[in-house]
Design a protein around this motif. Structure first.
Motif, PDB file in Angstrom:
ATOM      1  N   CYS A 195       0.856  -1.183   0.000  1.00  0.00           N
ATOM      2  CA  CYS A 195       0.000   0.000   0.000  1.00  0.00           C
ATOM      3  C   CYS A 195       0.893   1.233   0.000  1.00  0.00           C
ATOM      4  O   CYS A 195       1.733   1.391   0.892  1.00  0.00           O
ATOM      5  CB  CYS A 195      -0.927   0.023   1.210  1.00  0.00           C
ATOM      6  N   TYR A 196       0.708   2.073  -0.993  1.00  0.00           N
ATOM      7  CA  TYR A 196       1.485   3.296  -1.096  1.00  0.00           C
ATOM      8  C   TYR A 196       0.606   4.544  -0.984  1.00  0.00           C
ATOM      9  O   TYR A 196       1.018   5.634  -1.375  1.00  0.00           O
ATOM     10  CB  TYR A 196       2.260   3.313  -2.417  1.00  0.00           C
ATOM     11  N   TYR A 197      -0.602   4.381  -0.458  1.00  0.00           N
ATOM     12  CA  TYR A 197      -1.477   5.533  -0.277  1.00  0.00           C
ATOM     13  C   TYR A 197      -0.912   6.466   0.800  1.00  0.00           C
ATOM     14  O   TYR A 197      -0.386   6.003   1.817  1.00  0.00           O
ATOM     15  CB  TYR A 197      -2.879   5.094   0.149  1.00  0.00           C
ATOM     16  N   HIS A 198      -1.079   7.747   0.599  1.00  0.00           N
ATOM     17  CA  HIS A 198      -0.671   8.748   1.589  1.00  0.00           C
ATOM     18  C   HIS A 198      -1.823   8.914   2.577  1.00  0.00           C
ATOM     19  O   HIS A 198      -2.507   9.935   2.596  1.00  0.00           O
ATOM     20  CB  HIS A 198      -0.323  10.068   0.901  1.00  0.00           C
ATOM     21  N   MET A 199      -2.010   7.920   3.425  1.00  0.00           N
ATOM     22  CA  MET A 199      -3.216   7.840   4.242  1.00  0.00           C
ATOM     23  C   MET A 199      -2.966   8.075   5.723  1.00  0.00           C
ATOM     24  O   MET A 199      -3.889   8.005   6.516  1.00  0.00           O
ATOM     25  CB  MET A 199      -3.863   6.466   4.046  1.00  0.00           C
ATOM     26  N   ARG A 200      -1.748   8.324   6.099  1.00  0.00           N
ATOM     27  CA  ARG A 200      -1.439   8.514   7.521  1.00  0.00           C
ATOM     28  C   ARG A 200      -1.690   9.969   7.911  1.00  0.00           C
ATOM     29  O   ARG A 200      -1.151  10.889   7.301  1.00  0.00           O
ATOM     30  CB  ARG A 200       0.020   8.137   7.771  1.00  0.00           C
ATOM     31  N   ASN A 201      -2.510  10.182   8.941  1.00  0.00           N
ATOM     32  CA  ASN A 201      -2.853  11.537   9.365  1.00  0.00           C
ATOM     33  C   ASN A 201      -1.620  12.257   9.903  1.00  0.00           C
ATOM     34  O   ASN A 201      -0.904  11.726  10.750  1.00  0.00           O
ATOM     35  CB  ASN A 201      -3.944  11.496  10.427  1.00  0.00           C
ATOM     36  N   ARG A 202      -1.386  13.468   9.409  1.00  0.00           N
ATOM     37  CA  ARG A 202      -0.171  14.206   9.788  1.00  0.00           C
ATOM     38  C   ARG A 202      -0.462  15.457  10.608  1.00  0.00           C
ATOM     39  O   ARG A 202       0.389  16.324  10.780  1.00  0.00           O
ATOM     40  CB  ARG A 202       0.611  14.597   8.527  1.00  0.00           C
ATOM     41  N   ASN A 203      -1.669  15.565  11.158  1.00  0.00           N
ATOM     42  CA  ASN A 203      -2.059  16.763  11.893  1.00  0.00           C
ATOM     43  C   ASN A 203      -1.503  16.769  13.316  1.00  0.00           C
ATOM     44  O   ASN A 203      -1.132  15.739  13.871  1.00  0.00           O
ATOM     45  CB  ASN A 203      -3.581  16.882  11.935  1.00  0.00           C
ATOM     46  N   ASN A 204      -1.491  17.960  13.900  1.00  0.00           N
ATOM     47  CA  ASN A 204      -1.047  18.156  15.282  1.00  0.00           C
ATOM     48  C   ASN A 204      -2.009  19.076  16.029  1.00  0.00           C
ATOM     49  O   ASN A 204      -1.632  20.168  16.455  1.00  0.00           O
ATOM     50  CB  ASN A 204       0.357  18.760  15.308  1.00  0.00           C
ATOM     51  N   PRO A 205      -3.259  18.674  16.218  1.00  0.00           N
ATOM     52  CA  PRO A 205      -4.232  19.547  16.887  1.00  0.00           C
ATOM     53  C   PRO A 205      -3.954  19.668  18.379  1.00  0.00           C
ATOM     54  O   PRO A 205      -3.353  18.787  18.994  1.00  0.00           O
ATOM     55  CB  PRO A 205      -5.567  18.841  16.632  1.00  0.00           C
ATOM     56  N   ASP A 206      -4.426  20.766  18.951  1.00  0.00           N
ATOM     57  CA  ASP A 206      -4.292  20.992  20.393  1.00  0.00           C
ATOM     58  C   ASP A 206      -5.421  20.280  21.127  1.00  0.00           C
ATOM     59  O   ASP A 206      -6.475  19.969  20.566  1.00  0.00           O
ATOM     60  CB  ASP A 206      -4.359  22.495  20.705  1.00  0.00           C
ATOM     61  N   GLU A 207      -5.214  20.033  22.427  1.00  0.00           N
ATOM     62  CA  GLU A 207      -6.246  19.417  23.252  1.00  0.00           C
ATOM     63  C   GLU A 207      -7.449  20.350  23.348  1.00  0.00           C
ATOM     64  O   GLU A 207      -7.298  21.580  23.420  1.00  0.00           O
ATOM     65  CB  GLU A 207      -5.698  19.114  24.646  1.00  0.00           C
ATOM     66  N   LYS A 208      -8.648  19.766  23.364  1.00  0.00           N
ATOM     67  CA  LYS A 208      -9.890  20.531  23.343  1.00  0.00           C
ATOM     68  C   LYS A 208     -10.863  19.972  24.384  1.00  0.00           C
ATOM     69  O   LYS A 208     -10.741  18.823  24.809  1.00  0.00           O
ATOM     70  CB  LYS A 208     -10.547  20.443  21.956  1.00  0.00           C
ATOM     71  N   PRO A 209     -11.861  20.758  24.768  1.00  0.00           N
ATOM     72  CA  PRO A 209     -12.931  20.214  25.616  1.00  0.00           C
ATOM     73  C   PRO A 209     -13.744  19.188  24.835  1.00  0.00           C
ATOM     74  O   PRO A 209     -13.964  19.350  23.636  1.00  0.00           O
ATOM     75  CB  PRO A 209     -13.786  21.442  25.955  1.00  0.00           C
ATOM     76  N   VAL A 210     -14.192  18.161  25.491  1.00  0.00           N
ATOM     77  CA  VAL A 210     -15.018  17.147  24.842  1.00  0.00           C
ATOM     78  C   VAL A 210     -16.424  17.698  24.663  1.00  0.00           C
ATOM     79  O   VAL A 210     -17.032  18.178  25.630  1.00  0.00           O
ATOM     80  CB  VAL A 210     -15.063  15.856  25.680  1.00  0.00           C
ATOM     81  N   PRO A 211     -16.994  17.651  23.451  1.00  0.00           N
ATOM     82  CA  PRO A 211     -18.356  18.181  23.241  1.00  0.00           C
ATOM     83  C   PRO A 211     -19.395  17.328  23.962  1.00  0.00           C
ATOM     84  O   PRO A 211     -19.185  16.132  24.211  1.00  0.00           O
ATOM     85  CB  PRO A 211     -18.520  18.111  21.720  1.00  0.00           C
ATOM     86  N   ASP A 212     -20.535  17.953  24.255  1.00  0.00           N
ATOM     87  CA  ASP A 212     -21.551  17.249  25.049  1.00  0.00           C
ATOM     88  C   ASP A 212     -22.234  16.127  24.287  1.00  0.00           C
ATOM     89  O   ASP A 212     -22.892  15.271  24.894  1.00  0.00           O
ATOM     90  CB  ASP A 212     -22.588  18.241  25.583  1.00  0.00           C
ATOM     91  N   PHE A 213     -22.102  16.094  22.965  1.00  0.00           N
ATOM     92  CA  PHE A 213     -22.770  15.042  22.195  1.00  0.00           C
ATOM     93  C   PHE A 213     -21.903  13.788  22.046  1.00  0.00           C
ATOM     94  O   PHE A 213     -22.327  12.806  21.438  1.00  0.00           O
ATOM     95  CB  PHE A 213     -23.183  15.551  20.805  1.00  0.00           C
ATOM     96  N   LEU A 214     -20.690  13.799  22.593  1.00  0.00           N
ATOM     97  CA  LEU A 214     -19.789  12.662  22.482  1.00  0.00           C
ATOM     98  C   LEU A 214     -19.394  12.130  23.856  1.00  0.00           C
ATOM     99  O   LEU A 214     -18.916  12.894  24.709  1.00  0.00           O
ATOM    100  CB  LEU A 214     -18.530  13.067  21.709  1.00  0.00           C
ATOM    101  N   ASP A 215     -19.575  10.847  24.060  1.00  0.00           N
ATOM    102  CA  ASP A 215     -19.073  10.201  25.272  1.00  0.00           C
ATOM    103  C   ASP A 215     -17.679   9.670  24.949  1.00  0.00           C
ATOM    104  O   ASP A 215     -17.519   8.526  24.503  1.00  0.00           O
ATOM    105  CB  ASP A 215     -20.007   9.069  25.697  1.00  0.00           C
ATOM    106  N   TYR A 216     -16.692  10.518  25.166  1.00  0.00           N
ATOM    107  CA  TYR A 216     -15.328  10.167  24.769  1.00  0.00           C
ATOM    108  C   TYR A 216     -14.766   9.029  25.617  1.00  0.00           C
ATOM    109  O   TYR A 216     -14.027   8.172  25.115  1.00  0.00           O
ATOM    110  CB  TYR A 216     -14.423  11.401  24.862  1.00  0.00           C
ATOM    111  N   ASP A 217     -15.130   8.986  26.889  1.00  0.00           N
ATOM    112  CA  ASP A 217     -14.623   7.916  27.742  1.00  0.00           C
ATOM    113  C   ASP A 217     -15.118   6.555  27.253  1.00  0.00           C
ATOM    114  O   ASP A 217     -14.348   5.586  27.225  1.00  0.00           O
ATOM    115  CB  ASP A 217     -15.056   8.133  29.188  1.00  0.00           C
TER     116      ASP A 217
END
Length: 456
Positions: A195-217
């Motif tokens: 596989c030679y797809y350029h599919m690996r995420n290269r972002n570096n986002p900062d930590e954020k508050p978890v939105p109320d519509f997502l149960d991240y835990d």
């Protein structure tokens, strides 16, 4: 307005798909099509979870009883789409907790479209609740999870089909039957998968508050908990070994499985891998951007390569498997295959078939992989045929486990500096390597309990 149920158009489409299945010689006893209306639920309503469910809806009478997701926004959108696809005002019951879904509903089939780290627990619990299961690949994060899933399926006598749909791709099945099995390749002693797809995420986002519509835990579940940096859905979670098996687990598993299917192979005798993050060091991703793996079988080497950068070695086949025999070469991917005989004979080329007539809804479905749609329809019919007629489906949980575990062993070998690993499925241990054996089971985050094949 009441549900229109299983319409004549749906029946004809299902019959057409059943004909496609029987014409390929798979479960010919299924020629009459599905015999009942199936009560179905889906856990994980993101991109591919919905896609799998829509393919099932296209070929069989189903009652989508419930949907489950820890993202309430994603869940509600999925419910609307399912109702529209079924042409009914009935909205499936919506859940955040899959255990509650299983406890409150009598189901025939549970479909699992969650991130990889949730597959094992949901699959095993669904089997214990009396469900047949369709689970996406890779089936597990560690090898012992896969052993436990296999043990549960056999103990409770449930059909578990894995989403390795190369085994149901019509033109690839034709290549297997007419080229590989008829000996046109001669003796195959080398295979290349890549596989030679350029599919690996290269972002570096900062930590954020978890939105109320997502149960991240709950999204994290039994896996290590990383800081929340944004919605962990498509395009992000696969960048982390905490929640996936990297590009090897995502892409190699398909092509290794296809090679094994073509050549009738079981477990590799030895797995060795080298790689790491060589180029994309500026990303938060913990998966390798460059990796080579060697899967050794009797007088056959299967070599995997991926790079999430640079150019493909063969731009025509950037994600593929190639079988090298002493009489010819067979090159295959998700769009086509090419057979090249070495005796000067006529080469053979086939392209994927995209059915735009019987399934016009495919053309407007968001993010659908059109080239895989027909294969997935056949895959779903094979799944239903195994449920109704007995026997194992083409991508039975044992086959999914071997392909998944082989890829996990490759990642473990890389982590151990390229150490060759020999896995014994009888003893469930890496031969002569206590350190690697211990790594076959990944610790779970409390209060989750890791499943064990002897205790399911």
């Amino acid at each position: 307005m009441k549900s229109k149920g299983y319409s004549r158009r749906s029946f004809l489409k299902g019959a057409a798909a059943t004909f496609a299945l029987s014409s390929l010689g798979v479960h010919s006893a299924f020629a009459g099509g599905p015999k009942k209306k199936y009560r179905v639920a889906l856990v994980g309503t993101g991109w591919y979870g919905k896609s799998d469910l829509f393919r099932l809806i296209q070929v069989a009478p189903v009652d989508v009883v419930a949907l489950c997701d820890v993202d309430s926004n994603q869940l509600k959108k999925a419910a609307d789409l399912v109702s529209k696809r079924l042409k009914t005002d009935k909205i499936p019951k919506l859940y955040k907790d899959y255990k509650k879904l299983l406890a409150e509903n009598k189901l025939d089939i549970l479909m699992i479209g969650t991130p990889d780290h949730w597959h094992p627990l949901i699959c095993i619990d669904a089997i214990k609740a009396g469900c047949h299961v369709f689970v996406q690949k890779p089936i597990s994060i560690d090898v012992m999870e896969g052993e436990a899933m296999l043990a549960a399926a056999r103990k409770y006598n449930k059909v578990v089909q894995v989403g390795t749909q190369r085994r149901s791709t019509p033109y690839l099945k034709q290549a297997k039957e007419d080229i590989v099995e008829k000996g046109l390749l001669g003796k195959v002693s080398h295979a290349e998968i890549c596989c030679y797809y350029h599919m690996r995420n290269r972002n570096n986002p900062d930590e954020k508050p978890v939105p109320d519509f997502l149960d991240y835990d709950m999204w994290v579940g039994p896996a290590p908990k990383r800081p929340y940096v944004g919605l962990p859905h498509r395009g992000w979670w696969r960048a982390f070994m905490e929640y996936s098996n990297g590009i090897v687990g995502d892409m190699c598993v398909h092509m290794l499985d296809a090679v094994r299917w073509n050549l009738g192979l079981g477990w590799p005798k030895k797995v060795t891998s080298w790689g790491g993050v060589y180029i994309q060091k500026d990303s938060q991703a913990t998966t390798s951007d460059t990796q080579l793996a060697l899967f050794e079988f009797d007088e056959l080497n299967v070599v995997w390569t991926h790079r999430a950068w640079g150019q493909a070695a063969d731009p025509k086949y950037p994600w593929s498997y190639k079988l090298y025999g002493d009489k010819g070469v067979l090159e295959c991917n998700t769009m086509m295959y090419d057979f090249k005989p070495l005796d000067g004979g006529e080469p053979i080329h086939r392209d994927v078939f995209i059915d735009k007539v019987n399934y016009p809804e495919d053309l407007t479905e968001q993010d659908i992989e059109l080239n895989c749609a027909q294969a997935m329809r056949v895959h779903m019919l094979d799944f239903l045929s195994a449920i109704e007629n007995g026997g194992r489906p083409v991508a039975d949980i044992e086959q999914g486990h071997i392909s998944t575990a082989s890829c996990i062993l490759a990642n473990l070998s890389m982590k151990l500096g390229g150490r060759p690993l020999v896995y014994d499925p009888e003893t469930r241990a890496v031969v002569g390597d206590p350190e690697a054996t211990q790594m076959l089971t990944r610790p779970y985050r409390a209060p989750y309990v890791h499943p064990h094949p002897e205790q399911v």
